[in-house]
Design a protein around this motif. Sequence first.
Motif, mmCIF file in Angstrom:
data_model
loop_
_atom_site.group_PDB
_atom_site.id
_atom_site.type_symbol
_atom_site.label_atom_id
_atom_site.label_comp_id
_atom_site.label_asym_id
_atom_site.label_seq_id
_atom_site.Cartn_x
_atom_site.Cartn_y
_atom_site.Cartn_z
ATOM 1 N N PRO A 162 0.845 -1.196 0.000
ATOM 2 C CA PRO A 162 0.000 0.000 0.000
ATOM 3 C C PRO A 162 0.885 1.252 0.000
ATOM 4 O O PRO A 162 1.808 1.351 0.810
ATOM 5 C CB PRO A 162 -0.778 -0.087 1.316
ATOM 6 C CG PRO A 162 -0.589 -1.491 1.796
ATOM 7 C CD PRO A 162 0.728 -1.930 1.253
ATOM 8 N N THR A 163 0.612 2.171 -0.926
ATOM 9 C CA THR A 163 1.379 3.415 -0.999
ATOM 10 C C THR A 163 0.557 4.460 -1.737
ATOM 11 O O THR A 163 -0.162 4.132 -2.673
ATOM 12 C CB THR A 163 2.708 3.214 -1.759
ATOM 13 O OG1 THR A 163 3.275 4.492 -2.071
ATOM 14 C CG2 THR A 163 2.521 2.422 -3.037
ATOM 15 N N PRO A 164 0.676 5.735 -1.292
ATOM 16 C CA PRO A 164 -0.070 6.785 -1.996
ATOM 17 C C PRO A 164 0.405 6.940 -3.446
ATOM 18 O O PRO A 164 -0.275 7.518 -4.278
ATOM 19 C CB PRO A 164 0.206 8.049 -1.180
ATOM 20 C CG PRO A 164 1.366 7.736 -0.313
ATOM 21 C CD PRO A 164 1.411 6.266 -0.133
ATOM 22 N N GLY A 172 4.166 -0.329 4.802
ATOM 23 C CA GLY A 172 5.240 0.648 4.981
ATOM 24 C C GLY A 172 4.779 1.764 5.906
ATOM 25 O O GLY A 172 3.587 2.031 6.007
ATOM 26 N N VAL A 183 -0.247 -0.289 -4.559
ATOM 27 C CA VAL A 183 -1.604 0.238 -4.758
ATOM 28 C C VAL A 183 -1.960 1.327 -3.757
ATOM 29 O O VAL A 183 -1.493 1.327 -2.619
ATOM 30 C CB VAL A 183 -2.669 -0.878 -4.657
ATOM 31 C CG1 VAL A 183 -2.616 -1.785 -5.847
ATOM 32 C CG2 VAL A 183 -2.528 -1.653 -3.378
ATOM 33 N N SER A 184 -2.793 2.261 -4.240
ATOM 34 C CA SER A 184 -3.280 3.358 -3.399
ATOM 35 C C SER A 184 -4.790 3.222 -3.212
ATOM 36 O O SER A 184 -5.493 2.825 -4.144
ATOM 37 C CB SER A 184 -2.994 4.706 -4.087
ATOM 38 O OG SER A 184 -3.712 5.743 -3.428
ATOM 39 N N ILE A 185 -5.260 3.538 -2.011
ATOM 40 C CA ILE A 185 -6.722 3.470 -1.775
ATOM 41 C C ILE A 185 -7.368 4.835 -1.981
ATOM 42 O O ILE A 185 -8.551 5.001 -1.738
ATOM 43 C CB ILE A 185 -7.069 2.920 -0.374
ATOM 44 C CG1 ILE A 185 -6.512 3.800 0.734
ATOM 45 C CG2 ILE A 185 -6.630 1.470 -0.231
ATOM 46 C CD1 ILE A 185 -7.090 3.466 2.109
ATOM 47 N N VAL A 187 -2.627 10.943 1.902
ATOM 48 C CA VAL A 187 -1.494 10.258 2.544
ATOM 49 C C VAL A 187 -1.879 9.843 3.963
ATOM 50 O O VAL A 187 -2.521 10.603 4.692
ATOM 51 C CB VAL A 187 -0.261 11.193 2.584
ATOM 52 C CG1 VAL A 187 0.916 10.470 3.243
ATOM 53 C CG2 VAL A 187 0.112 11.632 1.173
ATOM 54 N N LEU A 188 -1.532 8.629 4.323
ATOM 55 C CA LEU A 188 -1.775 8.127 5.684
ATOM 56 C C LEU A 188 -0.434 8.085 6.415
ATOM 57 O O LEU A 188 0.605 8.431 5.841
ATOM 58 C CB LEU A 188 -2.386 6.723 5.597
ATOM 59 C CG LEU A 188 -3.680 6.638 4.756
ATOM 60 C CD1 LEU A 188 -4.043 5.185 4.488
ATOM 61 C CD2 LEU A 188 -4.819 7.351 5.478
ATOM 62 N N VAL A 189 -0.455 7.636 7.653
ATOM 63 C CA VAL A 189 0.813 7.519 8.385
ATOM 64 C C VAL A 189 1.459 6.176 8.073
ATOM 65 O O VAL A 189 2.680 6.043 7.994
ATOM 66 C CB VAL A 189 0.565 7.645 9.912
ATOM 67 C CG1 VAL A 189 1.866 7.493 10.676
ATOM 68 C CG2 VAL A 189 -0.079 8.980 10.213
ATOM 69 N N GLY A 190 0.599 5.174 7.836
ATOM 70 C CA GLY A 190 1.133 3.839 7.541
ATOM 71 C C GLY A 190 0.179 3.091 6.643
ATOM 72 O O GLY A 190 -0.969 3.497 6.457
ATOM 73 N N GLY A 191 0.633 1.993 6.098
ATOM 74 C CA GLY A 191 -0.179 1.219 5.161
ATOM 75 C C GLY A 191 -1.227 0.344 5.828
ATOM 76 O O GLY A 191 -2.086 -0.231 5.146
HETATM 77 C C1 J9T Z 1 1.670 4.847 4.090
HETATM 78 O O1 J9T Z 1 0.619 4.449 3.211
HETATM 79 C C2 J9T Z 1 -0.195 5.442 2.747
HETATM 80 O O2 J9T Z 1 -0.074 6.604 3.097
HETATM 81 C C3 J9T Z 1 -1.213 5.044 1.753
HETATM 82 C C4 J9T Z 1 -1.362 3.699 1.378
HETATM 83 C C5 J9T Z 1 -2.342 3.398 0.427
HETATM 84 N N1 J9T Z 1 -3.135 4.342 -0.119
HETATM 85 C C6 J9T Z 1 -2.980 5.628 0.243
HETATM 86 N N2 J9T Z 1 -3.784 6.565 -0.330
HETATM 87 C C7 J9T Z 1 -2.030 6.019 1.203
#
Ligand code: J9T
Length: 243
Positions: free
Chosen positions: A86-88, A112, A135-137, A141-145
């Motif tokens: 998971p990542t923005p 992460g 993938v991004s949801i 931005v979140l603090v963690g996945g």
């Molecule tokens: C650290 O993870 C995120 O900030 C994250 C993960 C998945 N989708 C997002 N929009 C953010």
Amino acid sequence: MRIDVITIFPGYLAPLREALLGRAIGAGLVDLAVHDLRSWTRDVHQAVDDSPYGGGPGMVMRPQVWGEALDAVLALDERPARIVVPTPAGRPFTQATAQAWTGEERLVFACGRYEGIDQRVVDDARRRDLPVDEVSIGDYVLVGGEVAVLVMVEAVVRLLPGVLGNPASAQQDSFSDGLLEGPAYTRPEVWRGLAVPEVLRSGNHAKIARWRRDRALERTAQRRPDLLAALPEDALDDADRAF
Ligand SMILES: COC(=O)c1ccnc(N)c1
């Protein structure tokens, strides 16, 4: 389906054992294993991150720890796994993604934190021909996945056969036909002076289906015109176009 989650905050994933998902696990439809990334650290401080090359704010998660953790977790089960990060900065996670992942025997989520995981962890997995999806949801931005994993696991597991009481409800979801779901009503017939739309009490199933389709088209046009524009040519019939 087996689901593994690697994280420095295992407690964040506790909700996965509640309610519907908890019942799916209890029924043996899903095997869930949560792993603490720090188990693969070697130093007394159990460091999982370090300063970014090239400078800049925040910390990056170390490749050595992640590489050993992923190798160890993958080795726990011989079923082929899709690794999900998971990542923005990832590709959008959509209902179609959730539907596609229902065909996977195993999902391994790598959560992460900080400024993300050293890119070589993903590159190394890919060069070993392991399927990896970043993938991004959503565009934030979140603090963690971990929270993203809760979202994605729920979206996928609810689609697995036997999880939902009524499989039809997954078919009538928003997005399942490319449109947003329209309004829903239940008893009482009038509440604070607001009545349930007459057609829904008519018993005329054809009229009800048409009304519901029109409300879905209307809501989609108002709130998500991009979804309407993305519909395949044959998705709308003449009655839809007349709407
Ligand atoms: C650290 O993870 C995120 O900030 C994250 C993960 C998945 N989708 C997002 N929009 C953010």
